[in-house]
Design an enzyme around this catalytic site. Structure first.
Site, short mmCIF file in Angstrom:
data_model
loop_
_atom_site.label_atom_id
_atom_site.label_comp_id
_atom_site.label_asym_id
_atom_site.label_seq_id
_atom_site.Cartn_x
_atom_site.Cartn_y
_atom_site.Cartn_z
N THR A 5 0.87 -1.21 -0.12
CA THR A 5 0.07 -0.06 -0.04
C THR A 5 0.75 1.06 0.13
OG1 THR A 5 -0.21 0.08 2.12
CG2 THR A 5 -1.74 -1.26 1.50
N HIS A 80 -8.98 -4.57 4.53
CA HIS A 80 -7.77 -5.00 3.40
C HIS A 80 -6.36 -4.94 4.20
CE1 HIS A 80 -6.40 -5.58 -0.46
NE2 HIS A 80 -5.54 -4.93 -0.20
N GLU A 81 -6.10 -3.85 4.94
CA GLU A 81 -4.84 -3.61 5.54
C GLU A 81 -4.42 -4.75 6.75
OE1 GLU A 81 -2.46 -1.75 4.19
OE2 GLU A 81 -3.89 -0.56 2.76
N SER A 82 -5.42 -4.80 7.45
CA SER A 82 -5.12 -5.66 8.67
C SER A 82 -6.06 -6.44 9.24
CB SER A 82 -4.75 -4.46 9.88
OG SER A 82 -6.20 -3.88 10.19
#
Length: 231
Positions: A5, A80-82
């Site tokens: 990202t 999405h990130e974590s």
């Protein structure tokens, strides 16, 4: 995920790619603003049955909405990130639910030790989104879908490359506010016939497949979250 990202590139790197290290940013956020954001949010997790998307629904909403961002989109980014993990740290040093890099915190004058705090983490992500939107300078009549998609592309692939893609579109008489058009030029930025164009300032871009997948996945989850919350 986290290393793929724009937060992995770090916000400072994104800015210097196009604007230069000493570029002015007007009224930057400060610790006082962060305290205001914190006063609006509830530090505790919501109980089962009191949330729709995650136990951080109230926290994300109370920080994102005053900043002008759809809390469901921010939630989709967090997933999405974590997967909403607040204790996650990447090998590159990105931390928390939104996977914020220390350089992002430093830029916004936030102590590095505070990054993993959920409120601080979400607030920093919102500030990053706000700075991206300010720099992209969209027209007032573009669709929300196009706007969000282009912002996500900048969030993931770097604002400099997105600005290049929009400049290429504009130079060829195409709509720089169309995500379909911008996505096509992001892919073309791997071709020397395009990244060598005089309007291009950030050179070659080889991450289009990853960035387009990121936009597709986050927007798909955002749409799901909108349905869950009754749009």
């Amino acid at each position: 995920m986290l290393k793929k990202t724009v937060l992995t590139f770090a916000f400072l790197s994104i800015l210097t790619t196009f604007y230069g290290f000493n570029a002015p940013f007007g009224a930057l956020a400060s610790a006082d603003v962060l305290l205001d954001a914190r006063s609006r949010s509830d530090r505790s997790l919501l109980a089962e049955g009191d949330y729709v998307i995650s136990t951080y629904d109230h926290l994300i909403r109370s920080i994102s909405e005053p900043e002008g961002h759809d809390w469901r989109l921010v939630s989709a980014i967090a997933f999405h990130e974590s997967r909403f993990r607040t204790d996650l740290t990447s090998p590159q040093g990105a931390r928390g639910m939104m996977q914020i890099m220390p350089s992002v915190a430093r830029y916004f004058d936030v102590p590095i030790g505070a990054i993993s705090d959920p409120e601080t983490n979400v607030w920093l992500a919102n500030r990053l989104l706000s700075e991206i939107m300010a720099r992209l300078r969209f027209s007032d009549d573009m669709s929300a879908q196009d706007r969000m998609s282009i912002v996500l592309a900048a969030y993931n692939g770097g604002i400099g490359h997105v600005l290049d893609a929009r400049r290429l579109a504009r130079a060829r008489g195409e709509n720089p506010d169309s995500w379909d058009v911008v996505a096509r030029y992001l892919k073309l930025k791997a071709d020397p016939a395009y990244y060598g164009d005089k309007v291009v300032r950030c050179g070659r871009f080889t991450g289009s497949r990853q960035t387009l997948a990121y936009v597709r996945d986050v927007m798909g989850r955002y749409d799901k979250y909108c349905r869950m919350t009754g749009r």
